[in-house]
Design a protein around this motif. Structure first.
Motif, PDB file in Angstrom:
ATOM      1  N   TYR A 103       0.854  -1.188   0.000  1.00  0.00           N
ATOM      2  CA  TYR A 103       0.000   0.000   0.000  1.00  0.00           C
ATOM      3  C   TYR A 103       0.883   1.229   0.000  1.00  0.00           C
ATOM      4  O   TYR A 103       1.545   1.513   0.996  1.00  0.00           O
ATOM      5  N   ASP A 153      -1.763   4.347  -3.770  1.00  0.00           N
ATOM      6  CA  ASP A 153      -2.735   3.248  -3.810  1.00  0.00           C
ATOM      7  C   ASP A 153      -3.921   3.583  -2.913  1.00  0.00           C
ATOM      8  O   ASP A 153      -5.073   3.391  -3.271  1.00  0.00           O
ATOM      9  N   GLU A 154      -3.574   4.079  -1.722  1.00  0.00           N
ATOM     10  CA  GLU A 154      -4.600   4.419  -0.747  1.00  0.00           C
ATOM     11  C   GLU A 154      -5.579   5.425  -1.343  1.00  0.00           C
ATOM     12  O   GLU A 154      -6.789   5.271  -1.250  1.00  0.00           O
ATOM     13  N   ILE A 165      -9.144  -4.760   4.496  1.00  0.00           N
ATOM     14  CA  ILE A 165      -8.678  -3.801   3.485  1.00  0.00           C
ATOM     15  C   ILE A 165      -8.493  -2.429   4.148  1.00  0.00           C
ATOM     16  O   ILE A 165      -7.470  -1.760   3.968  1.00  0.00           O
ATOM     17  N   HIS A 197      -5.457  -2.142   6.165  1.00  0.00           N
ATOM     18  CA  HIS A 197      -4.213  -2.467   5.428  1.00  0.00           C
ATOM     19  C   HIS A 197      -3.682  -3.830   5.835  1.00  0.00           C
ATOM     20  O   HIS A 197      -2.481  -4.051   5.796  1.00  0.00           O
ATOM     21  N   LEU A 249      -2.401  -5.779  -1.055  1.00  0.00           N
ATOM     22  CA  LEU A 249      -3.113  -5.036  -2.101  1.00  0.00           C
ATOM     23  C   LEU A 249      -3.506  -5.966  -3.252  1.00  0.00           C
ATOM     24  O   LEU A 249      -4.605  -5.861  -3.800  1.00  0.00           O
ATOM     25  N   GLU A 307      -7.282  -6.196  -4.559  1.00  0.00           N
ATOM     26  CA  GLU A 307      -7.555  -5.693  -5.921  1.00  0.00           C
ATOM     27  C   GLU A 307      -8.881  -6.254  -6.476  1.00  0.00           C
ATOM     28  O   GLU A 307      -9.676  -5.520  -7.046  1.00  0.00           O
TER      29      GLU A 307
END
Ligand SMILES: [Zn+2]
Length: 226
Positions: free
Chosen positions: A12, A16-17, A49, A52, A56, A60
């Motif tokens: 992450y 991405d976040e 999710i 974290h 990822l 997805e």
């Protein structure tokens, strides 16, 4: 810190976040009511999710669903707020820990510094008369020295010669507290002698400092250990 490293390892990044949040934000704005929660991943997945905890790559596959399910976005938002609160608490706890360590280090530093001030002491006998014998002259003011001083630099009376000296510290009743010897050296017209002093138990009080050029008679000075 390990937790932090773990998050990075799971891939992450801040970007991405942001991507996930943007996607989810759009999902909510588009309003996808899903009262039957058809195809929803379940709150455990959403929580992992949001916290974290899920890599990822694994998360997805849920992103498409999250961009098109308002209830999931709502759950996710709550999990995420809770995660942020936990994280803030952790960061505050770490910061508090750092402060404590820093102040302990500060105290330790000051402690050492303070010690180095008191470990060396100068006893200046240069303007003292040379009282012969093992009894000090009762009218002489005592030499005052910190009892914690472990390194004594003794300036011998003016005119003292270089060479080997014996030093003794005795109680007023004549009991020996400490004995040492050292070599006096002449520099800048001062004959000085350095000795390391260690008392079995450092005691404040009145004593007698006895000095003799080895083989000669004793000279005695009143001494006050503070
Ligand atoms: Zn859903």
């Amino acid at each position: 810190m390990q937790r932090e490293a773990g998050l990075n390892a799971k891939g992450y990044s801040e970007r991405d976040e942001k991507r996930i949040l943007d996607a989810l934000g759009r999902g909510l704005l588009k309003e996808f009511p899903n009262p039957d929660r058809a195809g929803c991943p379940g709150s455990d997945v959403l929580n992992r999710i949001a916290s974290h905890e899920m890599p990822l790559a694994e998360a997805e596959k849920w992103l498409d669903h999250l961009t098109s399910c308002s209830p999931c976005y709502s759950d996710f938002s709550q999990f995420q707020s809770a995660y942020q609160r936990r994280r803030t608490r952790t960061i505050l706890a770490i910061a508090a820990g750092i402060l404590i360590v820093a102040s302990l280090a500060g105290w330790a530093f000051l402690g050492k510094h303070k010690e180095s001030f008191v470990t060396t002491a100068v006893l200046d006998l240069r303007n003292r008369s040379i009282p012969r014998g093992t009894e000090p002259n009762p009218t002489e003011p005592p030499l005052e020295i910190n009892h914690a001083a472990t390194h004594w630099n003794i300036y011998l009376p003016l005119g003292s010669s270089e060479g080997q000296y014996d030093i003794r510290i005795v109680t007023p009743s004549g009991e020996l507290l400490f004995a040492a010897d050292g070599t006096a050296k002449l520099a800048d017209e001062i004959t000085s002698l350095q000795i390391s002093v260690s008392f079995s138990s450092p005691r404040s009080g009145r004593y007698v400092l006895q000095i003799s050029k080895t083989g000669s008679e004793w000279n005695s000075y009143p001494l006050l250990l503070r």
